[in-house]
Scaffold this motif. Structure first.
Motif, PDB file in Angstrom:
ATOM      1  N   GLU A  26      28.499  37.654-103.318  1.00 60.43           N
ATOM      2  CA  GLU A  26      29.603  38.389-102.720  1.00 60.43           C
ATOM      3  C   GLU A  26      30.482  37.444-101.912  1.00 60.43           C
ATOM      4  O   GLU A  26      30.003  36.518-101.268  1.00 60.43           O
ATOM      5  CB  GLU A  26      29.061  39.499-101.808  1.00 60.43           C
ATOM      6  CG  GLU A  26      28.299  40.586-102.559  1.00 60.43           C
ATOM      7  CD  GLU A  26      27.838  41.687-101.627  1.00 60.43           C
ATOM      8  OE1 GLU A  26      28.179  41.618-100.425  1.00 60.43           O
ATOM      9  OE2 GLU A  26      27.145  42.597-102.094  1.00 60.43           O
ATOM     10  N   GLU A  27      31.780  37.700-101.965  1.00 54.70           N
ATOM     11  CA  GLU A  27      32.724  36.871-101.224  1.00 54.70           C
ATOM     12  C   GLU A  27      32.637  37.199 -99.743  1.00 54.70           C
ATOM     13  O   GLU A  27      32.669  38.361 -99.342  1.00 54.70           O
ATOM     14  CB  GLU A  27      34.149  37.117-101.739  1.00 54.70           C
ATOM     15  CG  GLU A  27      35.180  36.200-101.104  1.00 54.70           C
ATOM     16  CD  GLU A  27      36.584  36.496-101.598  1.00 54.70           C
ATOM     17  OE1 GLU A  27      37.030  37.649-101.431  1.00 54.70           O
ATOM     18  OE2 GLU A  27      37.224  35.585-102.147  1.00 54.70           O
ATOM     19  N   LEU A  28      32.486  36.158 -98.924  1.00 56.41           N
ATOM     20  CA  LEU A  28      32.430  36.350 -97.479  1.00 56.41           C
ATOM     21  C   LEU A  28      33.842  36.503 -96.937  1.00 56.41           C
ATOM     22  O   LEU A  28      34.762  35.789 -97.349  1.00 56.41           O
ATOM     23  CB  LEU A  28      31.739  35.156 -96.818  1.00 56.41           C
ATOM     24  CG  LEU A  28      30.279  34.907 -97.208  1.00 56.41           C
ATOM     25  CD1 LEU A  28      29.772  33.630 -96.556  1.00 56.41           C
ATOM     26  CD2 LEU A  28      29.405  36.084 -96.794  1.00 56.41           C
ATOM     27  N   THR A  29      34.007  37.443 -96.029  1.00 59.96           N
ATOM     28  CA  THR A  29      35.321  37.652 -95.419  1.00 59.96           C
ATOM     29  C   THR A  29      35.190  37.673 -93.904  1.00 59.96           C
ATOM     30  O   THR A  29      34.133  38.006 -93.352  1.00 59.96           O
ATOM     31  CB  THR A  29      35.955  38.980 -95.886  1.00 59.96           C
ATOM     32  OG1 THR A  29      35.064  40.065 -95.572  1.00 59.96           O
ATOM     33  CG2 THR A  29      36.221  38.963 -97.379  1.00 59.96           C
ATOM     34  N   PRO A  75      39.164  35.467 -96.761  1.00 57.39           N
ATOM     35  CA  PRO A  75      37.953  34.783 -97.241  1.00 57.39           C
ATOM     36  C   PRO A  75      37.519  33.651 -96.315  1.00 57.39           C
ATOM     37  O   PRO A  75      38.357  32.914 -95.782  1.00 57.39           O
ATOM     38  CB  PRO A  75      38.383  34.236 -98.614  1.00 57.39           C
ATOM     39  CG  PRO A  75      39.533  35.097 -99.028  1.00 57.39           C
ATOM     40  CD  PRO A  75      40.247  35.452 -97.760  1.00 57.39           C
ATOM     41  N   SER A 121      33.933  30.738 -95.686  1.00 56.26           N
ATOM     42  CA  SER A 121      32.741  30.156 -96.301  1.00 56.26           C
ATOM     43  C   SER A 121      31.597  30.173 -95.295  1.00 56.26           C
ATOM     44  O   SER A 121      31.805  30.380 -94.094  1.00 56.26           O
ATOM     45  CB  SER A 121      33.020  28.717 -96.753  1.00 56.26           C
ATOM     46  OG  SER A 121      33.180  27.864 -95.636  1.00 56.26           O
ATOM     47  N   LYS A 122      30.381  29.937 -95.786  1.00 58.92           N
ATOM     48  CA  LYS A 122      29.210  29.941 -94.904  1.00 58.92           C
ATOM     49  C   LYS A 122      29.273  28.807 -93.888  1.00 58.92           C
ATOM     50  O   LYS A 122      28.649  28.883 -92.830  1.00 58.92           O
ATOM     51  CB  LYS A 122      27.935  29.814 -95.746  1.00 58.92           C
ATOM     52  CG  LYS A 122      27.632  31.014 -96.609  1.00 58.92           C
ATOM     53  CD  LYS A 122      26.256  30.917 -97.244  1.00 58.92           C
ATOM     54  CE  LYS A 122      26.166  29.782 -98.224  1.00 58.92           C
ATOM     55  NZ  LYS A 122      24.845  29.744 -98.916  1.00 58.92           N
TER      56      LYS A 122
END
Length: 255
Positions: A141-144, A151, A153-154
């Motif tokens: 799943e795309e992180l938002t 969007p 990122s980790k």
């Protein structure tokens, strides 16, 4: 209806569970089996009731494809079918006894089993290898960002769009969305000012002449840079405006 509690094909002499059926012939409501034990080679006769078929069909299906010499279970290696006393042929009558011929995967001996066409339809699926179910690849799943929903990122400690703190600067713990303080160390959640990214020098896609961001035509070649009808920034190489469909004026250089 009494359910079978143990393998009905278990060898009565040595107790081997992996008996091999050499003949399976339905007679009325009964199924008459001739079994041979791969361990002690003793043959025995077993009669099963079709009224209890769901209790024994799995035992029979596996035993029918078990080699009576070495005890190996064979899958997908049926060599052919034949009428008793005749050559290989298709089955025109499902009541006639037929020979099932296969070559054992383990001992490589040709073995023959006897049954009828109608019962073969019951046990034939046990002679096929089960296809492995395809494993569905999970799409991450795309992180938002919990604040601006852009969007992220980790690895992001701060949202690059709105500046909200995502990872606590003090203890490094992930911050709970919507919280004002870190739930791990109590440090206040901060919002940082995000500096706009520097935009490189813009050039005309036709002649590479430097141009301004708000310029509609290139001063050197006349290439249309922004749509003179709707003001949309034009895509490089396009012939029409993607917003309004107006034709794009191409640049020309006097040689």
């Amino acid at each position: 209806m009494k359910k079978l509690t143990e393998n009905p094909l278990k060898c009565p002499k040595c107790g081997n569970e992996s008996s091999s059926i050499v003949k399976a012939v339905p007679k009325g409501t009964k199924l008459v089996l001739i079994n041979r034990c791969p361990s002690c080679k003793v043959k025995n006769k077993v009669i099963l009731d079709f009224n209890n078929k769901e209790d024994w069909i799995d035992y029979v299906g596996e035993a029918f494809f078990t080699c009576d010499l070495c005890g190996a279970i064979n899958k997908d290696n049926i060599a052919g079918y034949t009428y008793l006393g005749r050559g290989y042929s298709s089955w025109n009558s499902f009541q006639q006894s037929k020979k099932i011929v296969f070559r054992c995967d383990k001992c490589n001996n040709k073995r023959v089993k006897v049954t009828t066409g109608d019962f073969w339809r019951e046990i034939e699926p046990y002679g096929r290898k089960k296809e492995k179910e395809p494993i569905e690849e999970k799409i991450p799943e795309e992180l938002t960002c919990p604040k601006c929903k852009e969007p992220i990122s980790k690895e992001d400690k701060v949202c690059k769009n709105c500046g909200i703190e995502l990872i606590c600067n003090k203890c490094g713990a992930p911050l709970v969305p919507g919280s004002n303080f870190c739930s791990n160390c109590g440090d206040p959640v901060e919002t940082f000012d995000i500096e706009p990214e520097e935009v490189g020098e813009m050039v005309c896609p036709s002649c590479n002449e430097p141009v301004e961001n708000d310029q509609i035509y290139c001063d050197r070649c006349g290439q249309e840079l922004k749509c003179d009808k709707c003001g949309e920034r034009l895509l490089e190489g396009a012939s029409f405006c993607r917003e309004c469909g107006d034709p794009i004026v191409k640049g020309e250089l006097d040689i």
